[in-house]
Design a protein around this motif. Structure first.
Motif, short mmCIF file in Angstrom:
data_model
loop_
_atom_site.label_atom_id
_atom_site.label_comp_id
_atom_site.label_asym_id
_atom_site.label_seq_id
_atom_site.Cartn_x
_atom_site.Cartn_y
_atom_site.Cartn_z
N GLU A 273 1.05 -1.32 0.10
CA GLU A 273 0.05 -0.04 -0.15
C GLU A 273 0.77 1.37 -0.12
N GLU A 274 1.84 1.17 0.72
CA GLU A 274 2.67 2.44 0.98
C GLU A 274 3.50 2.78 -0.38
N GLU A 275 3.80 1.60 -0.92
CA GLU A 275 4.58 1.58 -2.07
C GLU A 275 3.62 2.18 -3.19
N GLN B 255 -0.38 1.60 10.03
CA GLN B 255 0.50 1.74 8.76
C GLN B 255 1.65 1.34 9.27
N LEU B 256 2.65 1.10 7.85
CA LEU B 256 4.02 0.80 8.25
C LEU B 256 4.90 1.72 9.05
N LYS B 257 4.35 2.87 9.19
CA LYS B 257 4.95 3.94 10.08
C LYS B 257 5.16 3.53 11.56
N ASP B 258 3.90 2.84 11.89
CA ASP B 258 3.91 2.50 13.20
C ASP B 258 5.02 1.44 13.53
N PHE B 259 5.26 0.60 12.60
CA PHE B 259 6.20 -0.34 12.91
C PHE B 259 7.67 0.34 13.07
N ARG B 260 7.76 1.39 12.12
CA ARG B 260 9.05 1.96 12.03
C ARG B 260 9.31 2.78 13.18
#
Lengths: 307, 771
Positions: free
Chosen positions: B71-73, B673-678
């Motif tokens: 999704e992010e991509e 979102q991926l941000k939460d993992f980062r």
């Protein structure tokens, strides 16, 4: 410079033909007469000799080299005159350097020579127009690939710079600095002290004070950077006298305490490692047995498996 | 085959390990009786090199292509990919600048501190030479040394033990894909820098070059993340790079920048990174690394030129400056090449001796000198003894040399020499090691007499062996170079004695350089990068060929006896390090024998309670869990694989309480979102800190969206070298072993592969141990 211009005519007549070709020859021949000669006062006599010589030698050279060039390529008389002065001063200075080479006393004795050589070199290399609307810079210095005048001067200047003579002289290199004179006086005190004694042990004891004072002064001057080769050399000689000739070395008396302290220090790690070996508990690792499939091979039977 | 194995192990070894292993798993525990449990209590053995520690984990170099990622991509435009690329360059530039600044700071601090120390000792020695009482000077020197080293050792031992040593083994491991705890933290950097300054100023036989590599790596890891977890400061920049894959690239750039700053060798730095982490690189990355290296050496150069009062004069590119080799001294002749090779062999042997002694010493240290106070004491003792040995050598040396006019000797000691002369032994000992190296390289022939050099080599060799591995941060490059330069120069002098007529042999500086290369090569066994580093540090390509020859010989000869120093230390730290190739003669081992089994799997939709239980189980700390298609029937049958999920992901999911039952309310909430993992990276909270209530335990969690849907799998029959290649080339962390129906039968991790190695008699297996 007045003198120079006065004799310009004479020289011009004498030199017009042979100037370029024969100056090297002439140069050799006047060495003896120039030994005591200083600057322009002896110009006429000095100038007279090369002509005589030149004319006798001329026959040899005329065969190999046509001695005259067309008018516009000739070196100007004024420049020839400058060249002559340069030669004289060069010789004087070089002579002085050699004379005072060992023990080194060049800074004290040759600074006048250097100054005058410097003057004439600057005169030549300046782009000021001379009387005949000519600059001698090009004709004397840059006409050939050797650039002898430049190279010769440069060599001497290098010597002068590496000798750091300017450190011992006043600002315009006119006189010795007070510090230098004072140092020399102190040095002489020490040396005269050395002369008084025959017995080395007494010398070492009694002259120590003056020698030490000298050393301290030298150290101070070293820090201030007011040392030139003269002082360095003189100090070097004195140090050698003191250490090598009179053998006033510091005794190595403390061998025992140094050995004692060292071996104590070296002994400490032995104690440390022994005690940590004996008293510290050895670090153990807990082995973990990994999960393996039922057929898993343990390290032991890898070899068995091979065979 | 497997059956035979089993049989043999049953019959020949009564104490079968395979029997006990399932106990740790817990699943089959019930089947075994109490007696087995008692027997299976972990065995304790003294530390040795044949262990693998459990505390090391792999880095996640494999990108998890889950739905969030896709999704992010999709959301990102072409432009933002451009921006990312530019950002990478900016970060590399920053890495270079900061690394250069740190190098500059270390250099200035060491110079000043050592200057103060040597000045004080020199004054003292001069005073007591005349008055008597030199033993007091000795004590003063020893005390000053110990004091500096004590400060350094205390900071290292008490606050950050990972900062000890040169840090090169740790960075090697990091680039290899092993996550060494705390190795790239800001705190480590601070302590490392401080420790280096203390230990070099403390006069130990160490250099400040190795730690620069570690420092560069830490800088890179910090800068690229745009935040510091230690300082709890988040600049909200470079968020895209908060994962292992990206971070590793920057760390390799940082290591390169460190090498480059240390030796003034930008190309050498790049090659170092490639040599150590070469399984993951591409052309653009190399180019960026080179950029970072160049910037680093330029920055160091620039600031040092300001410090030295000649701003803009960029001619001192590295921390160590070997000086220029030019003029007649650089020439070498064809007939000298055999001599160089002999020197290489000599270096290899001396290096092997160094490594063997250091190996035993390190084992002793790990076993017995493990308490911080002991470690500090040991470091202090070494410092004191170093001072003592130096002093004794200087005291008893009769080698007096006249003071040169260009006075390369920073602190000439006269002692009992004639006035106007200095003690030649003191130039070697009474100086920072870098200066000693330089004077060995460049001082004119006749500066040292052979006895001085011989004694110096001997003393310094043992001091350096003893020093490496102390709990101070310090490198081994400079001491190695110094030892080598000393015996190399000795070699050169002896040669010129033998053949006095030939003038080309007269210059011992050349042999000092070759000796230094041989010794360093014999100790660390680096090849390509070391050659280039030395060539660059001397600023002379003429020596490229001899240096290469010498390093090759040294490596061949040294490898015959023992491995390189860094490899020894990696082994002794029980790191699961993957070498270039799988051990030879291991093709008969298949994935079935290598893998761990059975595997703890999760269902695609899993109960929260089970996840929490599995994660909190302290006896089995797993990091990756295959996700299987839900199986309704019995537990024994393994399920079909449909993905792989990591512990860190699960923790983030638990923290955000992404439960199926809450899906309805989640609609109003922001989607994960991926941000939460980062944001949680790299220090994911432990499972204990996450509170899950009794109600929530009954909830379900859908992993489909978050798991990596296409993990790498291999069939059971895959040979070990094949698995190894996958791991090494792709930087894998988990490799799922499946049967022909795609059912999970096992999991291969780094430790499963790293435990095989070639020992004295064929293939051996390392133990796993808790350290």
């Amino acid at each position: 410079m007045d003198l120079l211009t006065k004799f310009r005519f004479v020289i011009a007549c004498l030199f017009a033909e042979y100037a370029v070709t024969f100056i090297p020859v002439a140069n050799c021949s006047i060495y003896p007469s120039e030994m005591s000669g200083d600057s322009a006062s002896k110009l006429p006599s000095a100038a007279a000799i090369p002509v005589a010589q030149a004319s006798t030698l001329g026959s040899f050279y005329s065969l190999s080299l046509q001695s005259t060039f067309p008018e516009d390529l000739e070196v100007d008389e004024y420049c020839v005159e400058l060249l002559r002065v340069y030669r004289q001063r060069y010789v004087t200075f070089a002579n002085c350097l050699v004379t005072y080479a060992r023990p080194v006393k060049i800074c004290q004795n040759c600074y006048t020579g250097f100054n005058s050589l410097d003057d004439i070199y600057k005169n030549i290399s300046s782009d000021q127009l001379g009387p005949g609307n000519v600059t001698c810079h090009d004709s004397l210095m840059r006409s050939d690939r050797m650039m002898l005048l430049f190279t010769l001067y440069n060599n001497l200047q290098d010597i002068w710079t590496s000798a750091k003579c300017s450190k011992c002289l006043t600002e315009h290199q006119e006189a010795l600095m007070n510090d230098t004179v004072y140092f020399m006086a102190t040095l002489n005190q020490s040396l005269s002290c050395f002369e008084q004694y025959q017995n080395h042990t007494e010398l070492c004891k009694d002259c120590k004070a003056s020698y030490k004072r000298l050393n301290e002064l030298y150290g101070r001057m070293e820090k201030n950077q007011t040392l030139c080769i003269d002082l360095e050399d003189a100090m070097n000689m004195t140090q050698q006298l003191w250490s090598k000739t009179y053998y006033c070395l510091l005794p190595r008396e403390e061998t025992v305490p140094v050995i004692a302290v060292s071996s104590f220090m070296l002994f400490l790690p032995v104690i440390f490692y022994l005690s940590s070996f004996l008293h510290s508990e050895q670090k153990k690792r807990k082995l973990i047995h990994p999960k393996r499939a039922k057929s898993s091979s343990s390290l032991m039977n890898i070899q068995d498996k091979f065979s | 085959m497997a059956n035979i194995t089993k049989k043999v192990s049953w019959s020949s070894r009564g104490d079968d390990r395979g029997e006990r292993t399932p106990l740790l798993n817990g699943a089959e525990e019930a089947k075994y009786n109490k007696q087995d449990i008692v027997r299976s209590r972990p065995k304790e053995i003294p530390h040795n090199e044949k262990l693998l520690s459990l505390k090391y984990e792999s880095l996640d170099y494999d990108n998890s292509e889950n739905q969030l990622f896709l999704e992010e991509e999709r959301r990102m435009s072409h432009m933002s990919f451009r921006c990312l690329e530019i950002t990478r360059w900016v970060i590399c530039g920053l890495i270079g600048i900061f690394t250069g600044l740190i190098a500059c700071m270390i250099d200035i601090a060491v110079e000043n501190l050592a200057g103060v120390k040597y000045f004080a000792v020199k004054e003292n020695i001069e005073k007591f030479t005349e008055l008597g009482g030199l033993s007091i000077s000795l004590i003063l020197w020893a005390v000053l040394n110990s004091a500096f080293v004590m400060v350094g050792a205390i900071t290292v031992a008490c606050f950050e033990p990972i900062a000890a040593g040169s840090g090169i083994p740790q960075i090697k491991c990091y680039l290899n894909g092993v996550k060494i705890p705390r190795v790239v933290r800001l705190k480590t950097l601070a302590i490392k820098v401080f420790g280096v300054i203390c230990s070099v100023a403390g006069g130990l036989a160490v250099g400040k070059e190795g730690p620069m590599i570690h420092s560069g790596a830490v800088v890179a890891a910090g800068v690229s993340q745009g935040r510091s977890t230690s300082l709890k400061k988040d600049f909200k920049i470079f968020e895209y790079f908060r994962r292992d894959t990206e971070k590793r690239d920057f760390v390799s750039a940082g290591a390169a920048a460190g090498v480059s700053a240390a030796f003034g060798a930008p190309v050498g730095g790049v090659l170092f990174s490639l040599e150590e982490g070469a399984s993951f690189w591409n052309q653009m990355l190399t180019w960026r690394i080179f950029f970072a290296s160049m910037i680093s050496t330029f920055t160091l150069n620039f600031f040092l030129s300001i410090y030295h009062g000649k701003p803009g004069q960029l001619s001192s590119p590295g921390l160590i400056n070997f000086g220029r080799f030019d003029g007649d001294s650089v020439q070498y002749n064809l007939y000298e090449i055999p001599l160089f090779i002999i020197m290489g062999a000599l270096g290899g042997m001396l290096g092997a001796l160094f490594n063997v002694i250091n190996y035993w010493l390190t084992i002793f240290r790990i076993r017995y000198v493990h308490r911080p106070c002991l470690q500090v004491m040991e470091a202090m003792l070494v410092a004191a003894v170093t001072a003592t040995v130096s002093f004794a050598m200087i005291y008893f040396s009769n080698d007096c040399q006249p003071l040169g006019q260009d006075s390369t000797e920073e602190y000439p000691l006269q002692l009992f020499c004639a006035d106007g002369e200095y003690n030649s032994m003191a130039t070697a000992f009474f100086n920072t090691p870098e200066r000693s190296v330089r004077s060995l390289f460049h001082n004119p022939p006749g500066t040292y007499n052979p006895i001085t050099l011989g004694l110096f080599t001997l003393a310094y060799f043992f001091l350096a062996v003893w020093t490496y591995g102390l709990t101070v941060s310090a490198g081994v490059f400079i001491p190695s170079l110094l030892i080598g330069a000393a015996w190399g120069r000795l070699f050169g002098i002896l040669l010129s004695y033998i053949a006095s007529s030939q003038s080309i042999w007269a210059d011992p500086g050349k042999y000092a350089l070759i000796g230094a290369a041989a010794q360093l090569g014999g100790i660390v066994r680096m090849t390509l990068s070391l050659t280039v580093i030395l060539v660059e540090a001397t600023g002379n390509v003429t020596y490229g060929f001899p240096i290469m020859l010498v390093l090759m010989t040294a490596k061949i000869v040294g490898d015959y006896f023992i491995e390189g120093l860094y490899d020894i230390h990696i082994k002794l730290q029980s790191v699961p390090f993957l070498h270039w190739e799988a051990p030879p003669t291991s093709h008969w081992l298949t994935a079935r024998e290598v893998m761990s089994s059975p595997v703890t799997c999760f269902n695609r939709v899993e109960k929260v309670g089970r996840i929490v239980d599995v994660l909190s189980n302290t006896s089995t700390i797993h990091n990756g869990f295959p996700v299987v298609v839900d199986t309704t029937d019995n537990d024994d049958e393994p399920g079909k694989i449909c993905g792989l999920i990591l512990r860190s992901q699960l923790i983030v999911l638990l923290k955000h309480k992404v439960f199926v039952e809450r899906a309805s309310s989640r609609l109003s909430q922001r989607r994960l979102q991926l941000k939460d993992f980062r944001d949680a990276y790299p220090r994911f909270p432990p499972i204990q800190s996450i509170h899950v209530s009794q109600d929530e335990r009954e909830c379900m969690m859908d992993l489909t969206e978050f798991m990596n849907p296409t993990p790498y799998t291999v069939p059971q029959e895959t040979s070990l070298p094949r698995v190894f290649k996958l791991f090494r080339a792709l930087g894998l962390r988990h490799l799922v072993v499946v049967d022909n129906e795609n059912r999970v039968v096992g999991l291969v991790t780094r430790k499963d592969l790293a435990r095989y190695h070639v020992g004295k008699d064929g293939l051996e297996e390392l133990h796993l141990a808790q350290t």
